[in-house]
Design a protein around this motif. Structure first.
Motif, PDB file in Angstrom:
ATOM      1  N   GLY A   6       0.824  -1.203   0.000  1.00 19.26           N
ATOM      2  CA  GLY A   6       0.000   0.000   0.000  1.00 19.26           C
ATOM      3  C   GLY A   6       0.855   1.249   0.000  1.00 19.26           C
ATOM      4  N   THR A   7       0.332   2.307  -0.554  1.00 20.54           N
ATOM      5  CA  THR A   7       1.081   3.560  -0.589  1.00 20.54           C
ATOM      6  C   THR A   7       1.067   4.226   0.786  1.00 20.54           C
ATOM      7  N   ALA A   8       2.127   4.934   1.081  1.00 23.14           N
ATOM      8  CA  ALA A   8       2.230   5.629   2.373  1.00 23.14           C
ATOM      9  C   ALA A   8       1.264   6.807   2.452  1.00 23.14           C
ATOM     10  N   HIS A  28       8.443  -2.929   1.837  1.00 18.20           N
ATOM     11  CA  HIS A  28       7.298  -2.080   1.495  1.00 18.20           C
ATOM     12  C   HIS A  28       7.060  -2.121  -0.009  1.00 18.20           C
ATOM     13  N   VAL A  29       5.857  -2.536  -0.394  1.00 18.85           N
ATOM     14  CA  VAL A  29       5.421  -2.525  -1.788  1.00 18.85           C
ATOM     15  C   VAL A  29       4.413  -1.387  -1.906  1.00 18.85           C
ATOM     16  N   ALA A  30       4.820  -0.285  -2.497  1.00 15.49           N
ATOM     17  CA  ALA A  30       3.990   0.928  -2.555  1.00 15.49           C
ATOM     18  C   ALA A  30       2.954   0.832  -3.675  1.00 15.49           C
ATOM     19  N   THR A  35      -5.162  -2.313  -7.469  1.00 20.06           N
ATOM     20  CA  THR A  35      -4.202  -2.830  -8.444  1.00 20.06           C
ATOM     21  C   THR A  35      -4.049  -4.335  -8.239  1.00 20.06           C
ATOM     22  N   GLU A  36      -3.492  -5.004  -9.252  1.00 20.92           N
ATOM     23  CA  GLU A  36      -3.362  -6.466  -9.193  1.00 20.92           C
ATOM     24  C   GLU A  36      -2.560  -6.921  -7.984  1.00 20.92           C
ATOM     25  N   SER A  37      -1.498  -6.185  -7.641  1.00 22.56           N
ATOM     26  CA  SER A  37      -0.663  -6.608  -6.515  1.00 22.56           C
ATOM     27  C   SER A  37      -1.399  -6.513  -5.186  1.00 22.56           C
ATOM     28  N   VAL A  38      -2.432  -5.685  -5.119  1.00 24.92           N
ATOM     29  CA  VAL A  38      -3.250  -5.595  -3.905  1.00 24.92           C
ATOM     30  C   VAL A  38      -4.348  -6.654  -3.951  1.00 24.92           C
ATOM     31  N   LYS A  46      -8.415  -3.149  -1.258  1.00 26.48           N
ATOM     32  CA  LYS A  46      -8.084  -2.068  -0.321  1.00 26.48           C
ATOM     33  C   LYS A  46      -6.718  -2.284   0.307  1.00 26.48           C
ATOM     34  N   VAL A  47      -6.079  -1.161   0.636  1.00 25.57           N
ATOM     35  CA  VAL A  47      -4.814  -1.167   1.357  1.00 25.57           C
ATOM     36  C   VAL A  47      -5.054  -0.562   2.735  1.00 25.57           C
TER      37      VAL A  47
END
Length: 195
Positions: A6-8, A28-30, A35-38, A46-47
């Motif tokens: 998730g983005t900071a 950390h994967v921003a 998105t597919e990675s989420v 959701k992140v």
């Protein structure tokens, strides 16, 4: 090592900040929401998502309480009156601060344009200011929300106050302005803010 997705610039900040406060290593994967990675770890898109030992955990509050419990830091033990007070304050912050800010955000740019109601933000600002007055009566006299030690509600409150200023929701209680200044100057907060 933990992985945080998730983005900071989202509630992921809370998880990253908690890990910084705890001194834990993490990857950390921003990734942005939806998105597919989420979606690979949270079908709702959701992140944040925390991956621990291959298991995804979602929802920022659930994650930070899990981390606090796991590392036996920044929390009171489950089943104690102190924990009941902590959980009560956590719920208050989610209901009164986070909910107002999230609803305003949804009506600013998340909902489809035809579903947004700009005027609702005036009501939300009024509620946010009223909630601040209630909060200062619940806060301990020491530096942190619950007393002389930082706990889970401080992560939520510190994040919400930062979010409020970005959303142009004024902080009207001087006690909360002083508190926010103190929280923002913590080294862990500063490290997280640079992500």
């Amino acid at each position: 090592m933990y992985s945080v997705i998730g983005t900071a610039k989202s509630r992921t900040f809370r998880v990253l900040w908690m890990l910084e406060e705890l001194g834990q290593d993490y990857d950390h994967v921003a990734a942005n929401p939806q998105t597919e990675s989420v979606i690979a770890f949270n079908p709702a898109g959701k992140v944040p998502v925390l991956i621990d030992d291959g298991t995804p955990i979602t929802d920022s509050t659930a994650i930070i309480q899990y981390l606090a419990d796991r590392h036996q830091a920044m929390t009171h033990p489950a089943g104690t009156l102190a924990r009941a007070r902590q959980d009560s304050l956590t719920q208050f912050l989610l209901d009164e601060f986070d909910a107002a800010l999230w609803t305003a955000t949804r009506h600013s740019f998340i909902l489809p344009e035809e579903m947004r109601v700009a005027a609702i933000k005036n009501t939300l600002r009024w509620e946010f200011e009223r909630s601040q007055r209630a909060l200062v009566h619940r806060m301990a006299e020491d530096d942190f929300a619950m007393g002389d030690q930082m706990t889970v509600p401080d992560i939520i409150l510190g994040h919400c106050l930062t979010w409020a200023l970005l959303a142009r929701f004024p902080i009207v209680e001087h006690r909360l302005t002083r508190y926010h200044d103190m929280i923002r100057n913590r080294p862990a907060f500063q490290r997280t803010a640079r992500l």
